[in-house]
Design a protein around this motif. Sequence first.
Motif, PDB file in Angstrom:
ATOM      1  N   ALA A 149       1.087  -1.120   0.152  1.00  0.00           N
ATOM      2  CA  ALA A 149      -0.007  -0.302  -0.422  1.00  0.00           C
ATOM      3  C   ALA A 149       0.878   1.141  -0.085  1.00  0.00           C
ATOM      4  O   ALA A 149       2.238   0.803   0.345  1.00  0.00           O
ATOM      5  N   ALA A 150       0.208   2.187  -0.449  1.00  0.00           N
ATOM      6  CA  ALA A 150       0.786   3.981  -0.242  1.00  0.00           C
ATOM      7  C   ALA A 150       0.107   4.419  -0.440  1.00  0.00           C
ATOM      8  O   ALA A 150      -0.678   4.283  -0.739  1.00  0.00           O
ATOM      9  N   ILE A 151       1.093   5.856   0.061  1.00  0.00           N
ATOM     10  CA  ILE A 151      -0.223   6.929   0.337  1.00  0.00           C
ATOM     11  C   ILE A 151       0.883   8.509  -0.008  1.00  0.00           C
ATOM     12  O   ILE A 151       1.192   8.408   0.154  1.00  0.00           O
ATOM     13  N   ASP A 170      -4.142  -5.664  -5.395  1.00  0.00           N
ATOM     14  CA  ASP A 170      -5.008  -6.642  -5.182  1.00  0.00           C
ATOM     15  C   ASP A 170      -5.694  -7.357  -3.853  1.00  0.00           C
ATOM     16  O   ASP A 170      -6.209  -7.454  -3.448  1.00  0.00           O
ATOM     17  N   SER A 171      -4.507  -8.223  -3.761  1.00  0.00           N
ATOM     18  CA  SER A 171      -4.236  -8.648  -2.537  1.00  0.00           C
ATOM     19  C   SER A 171      -4.782  -8.451  -1.114  1.00  0.00           C
ATOM     20  O   SER A 171      -4.779  -9.238  -0.257  1.00  0.00           O
ATOM     21  N   PHE A 192      -7.069  -4.149   3.734  1.00  0.00           N
ATOM     22  CA  PHE A 192      -5.743  -3.062   4.617  1.00  0.00           C
ATOM     23  C   PHE A 192      -6.165  -1.840   4.556  1.00  0.00           C
ATOM     24  O   PHE A 192      -6.807  -1.799   3.464  1.00  0.00           O
ATOM     25  N   THR A 193      -5.227  -0.526   5.366  1.00  0.00           N
ATOM     26  CA  THR A 193      -5.618   0.559   5.095  1.00  0.00           C
ATOM     27  C   THR A 193      -4.302   1.081   6.041  1.00  0.00           C
ATOM     28  O   THR A 193      -3.797   1.156   7.105  1.00  0.00           O
ATOM     29  N   ILE A 194      -4.074   2.305   4.616  1.00  0.00           N
ATOM     30  CA  ILE A 194      -3.062   2.966   5.326  1.00  0.00           C
ATOM     31  C   ILE A 194      -3.560   4.397   5.267  1.00  0.00           C
ATOM     32  O   ILE A 194      -4.015   4.488   4.760  1.00  0.00           O
ATOM     33  N   ASP A 233      -0.558 -13.227   4.540  1.00  0.00           N
ATOM     34  CA  ASP A 233      -0.104 -12.133   4.676  1.00  0.00           C
ATOM     35  C   ASP A 233       0.883 -12.779   5.461  1.00  0.00           C
ATOM     36  O   ASP A 233       2.087 -11.087   5.506  1.00  0.00           O
ATOM     37  N   THR A 234       1.467 -13.598   5.512  1.00  0.00           N
ATOM     38  CA  THR A 234       2.757 -13.307   6.589  1.00  0.00           C
ATOM     39  C   THR A 234       4.390 -13.564   5.890  1.00  0.00           C
ATOM     40  O   THR A 234       4.429 -13.738   4.515  1.00  0.00           O
TER      41      THR A 234
END
Length: 122
Positions: free
Chosen positions: A49-51, A61-62, A67-69, A89-90
Motif C-alpha cells: 500500500a502507499a499514500i 489487489d491482494s 488493509f488500510t493505510i 500475509d505472513t
Amino acid sequence: QMQLVESGGGTVQAGGSLRLSCASSATTFSKYVMGWFRQAPGKEREFVAAISQISNTVYADSVKGRFTISRDNFKNTVSLQMNSLKPEDTADYYCAAKEGIFVTSPSRYVYWGQGTQVTVSS
C-alpha cells in the motif's frame, strides 16, 4: 537523511488484525510519499500500500478491502491497519519513503525501515 522505524508486528491467527506503525525522523514528513512493502521467505519484496502527500491511497489487489493505510503529518507517522489476515500475509513488512510522484515500485523508494515481522497462523 530520513530514518524510519516500524513497530506493531507479531503473530496472529487467521482472521485476526494487526496495526503496523512507522515513525519518521523527517522534519518535512508531509512532502514524502509513504509506502508499505512486504517480503516473504524466498520471495521478492512486493508492494502492499502507499499514500501520497495529500493522502491519496493505492493498494495491492491482494490486500484491497482488508488493509488500510493512513498517515499523520503532525506525528510524522504512517500506519497500516490489517484486518482479516490470511496465512499468505505472513512476511516481513517494511515502511518506505520517497519524494516526488506517487509510485508503487519498491525500486523507486529511497528510505527504508528495518522491517517488522508478521506471522499469520492457520
